[in-house]
Motif scaffolding. Structure first.
Motif, PDB file in Angstrom:
ATOM      1  N   GLU A 178     -11.911 -10.972  -0.707  1.00  0.00           N
ATOM      2  CA  GLU A 178     -11.303 -12.082  -1.435  1.00  0.00           C
ATOM      3  C   GLU A 178     -11.297 -11.815  -2.934  1.00  0.00           C
ATOM      4  O   GLU A 178     -10.307 -12.100  -3.627  1.00  0.00           O
TER       5      GLU A 178
ATOM      6  N   SER B 177      -8.669  -9.220  -3.841  1.00  0.00           N
ATOM      7  CA  SER B 177      -7.334  -9.814  -3.834  1.00  0.00           C
ATOM      8  C   SER B 177      -7.096 -10.643  -5.085  1.00  0.00           C
ATOM      9  O   SER B 177      -5.988 -10.660  -5.633  1.00  0.00           O
ATOM     10  N   LYS B 178      -8.140 -11.340  -5.548  1.00  0.00           N
ATOM     11  CA  LYS B 178      -8.012 -12.155  -6.757  1.00  0.00           C
ATOM     12  C   LYS B 178      -7.643 -11.298  -7.965  1.00  0.00           C
ATOM     13  O   LYS B 178      -6.767 -11.665  -8.751  1.00  0.00           O
TER      14      LYS B 178
ATOM     15  N   GLY C  26      -4.461  -8.423  -6.615  1.00  0.00           N
ATOM     16  CA  GLY C  26      -3.265  -8.917  -5.958  1.00  0.00           C
ATOM     17  C   GLY C  26      -3.277  -8.734  -4.455  1.00  0.00           C
ATOM     18  O   GLY C  26      -4.218  -8.194  -3.871  1.00  0.00           O
ATOM     19  N   ASP C  27      -2.214  -9.199  -3.830  1.00  0.00           N
ATOM     20  CA  ASP C  27      -2.130  -9.192  -2.366  1.00  0.00           C
ATOM     21  C   ASP C  27      -2.102  -7.784  -1.782  1.00  0.00           C
ATOM     22  O   ASP C  27      -2.392  -7.594  -0.601  1.00  0.00           O
ATOM     23  N   GLU C  28      -1.736  -6.795  -2.598  1.00  0.00           N
ATOM     24  CA  GLU C  28      -1.666  -5.422  -2.103  1.00  0.00           C
ATOM     25  C   GLU C  28      -2.985  -4.669  -2.284  1.00  0.00           C
ATOM     26  O   GLU C  28      -3.066  -3.464  -2.035  1.00  0.00           O
TER      27      GLU C  28
ATOM     28  N   GLN D 207      -8.516  -3.269   1.334  1.00  0.00           N
ATOM     29  CA  GLN D 207      -9.478  -4.158   1.958  1.00  0.00           C
ATOM     30  C   GLN D 207     -10.490  -3.351   2.757  1.00  0.00           C
ATOM     31  O   GLN D 207     -10.195  -2.274   3.260  1.00  0.00           O
TER      32      GLN D 207
END
Length: 241
Positions: free
Chosen positions: A228, A231-232, A235-237, A240
């Motif tokens: 999380e 991503s913050k 970004g979404d890419e 992970q």
């Protein structure tokens, strides 16, 4: 059961280290956004600062940030000027010879070339990189002429002012440079995977400190909170775990 065992390991490790030292001094550069930066209030900020502030809280240890130049970080760690390096430092075999690392808190990332000329010669031309980085080492062995700078911003500036044909750095760092340049900068060639991810650098003798943060990193990987946070900031890419 797995979470219980992890929590027990975290408590044991942090208790052992806290008894030996009251404050953990974390060194960062403050010049490698979004990993680390200096915010408008003049304080350390960024992905790593938020992450380690959280992990220090989880481990119930007091931490303070020390802002220092990238060049010389490892010698200053060995000299005792601070207790750990949290500065976007990639885990490499060469660095493991002199210091130790926690497990990675950021997955192996790709490095990339960016230039103002889409036909820039990255194999035989002049390529800028930050000094003492895995990117600088890669360029030195690539056949290009390496031009090293103290900060990544200076490496990018070298391309802008014509000193270098291209810059080679972490793709996550270069992404906003390219996207916010209004077409001045472009990606050159394909990304290059380097290193074993980013970890916290510690002295080889500080086994309890390493164990403390190995446990907190693993806890945040398992509960999803590390993903999380990535991503913050990225970004979404973002990669992970």
């Amino acid at each position: 059961m797995k979470k219980i065992l992890l929590a027990s390991a975290l408590i044991a490790a942090s208790a052992g280290f806290a008894s030996a030292q009251d404050t953990i001094r974390l060194a960062t550069e403050g010049a490698y956004p979004p990993f680390n930066l200096i915010n408008d209030s003049g304080k350390p900020d960024g992905f790593e600062v938020e992450l380690f502030d959280k992990m220090c809280e989880m481990a119930e240890v007091k931490c303070e940030w020390v802002v220092t130049d990238w060049d010389g970080m490892i010698p200053n760690l060995q000299s005792g000027n601070y207790d750990a390096i949290v500065a976007g430092m990639s885990i490499t075999d060469e660095r493991r010879e002199v210091i130790d690392f926690t497990q990675n808190y950021y997955p192996p990332a790709k490095s990339a070339y960016a230039a103002m000329d889409p036909d820039a010669d990255i194999k035989g031309g002049v390529v800028a990189a930050q000094i003492n980085t895995i990117q600088a080492g890669y360029v030195a062995e690539s056949g290009a002429t390496l031009l090293e700078f103290a900060t990544p911003d200076e490496a990018v500036a070298a391309v802008r002012n014509g000193e270098a044909d291209a810059v080679f750095a972490d793709s996550d760092y270069l992404k906003p440079v390219v996207e916010e340049s209004n077409g001045q900068f472009a990606w050159i060639d394909q990304p290059v995977p380097l290193g074993d991810g980013i970890g916290m650098g510690v002295r080889k003798s500080d086994t309890e400190l390493k164990a403390t943060f190995d446990a907190t990193i693993q806890t945040m990987k398992d509960d999803g909170s590390l993903n999380e946070l990535m991503s913050k900031w990225f970004g979404d890419e973002a990669p992970q775990f």
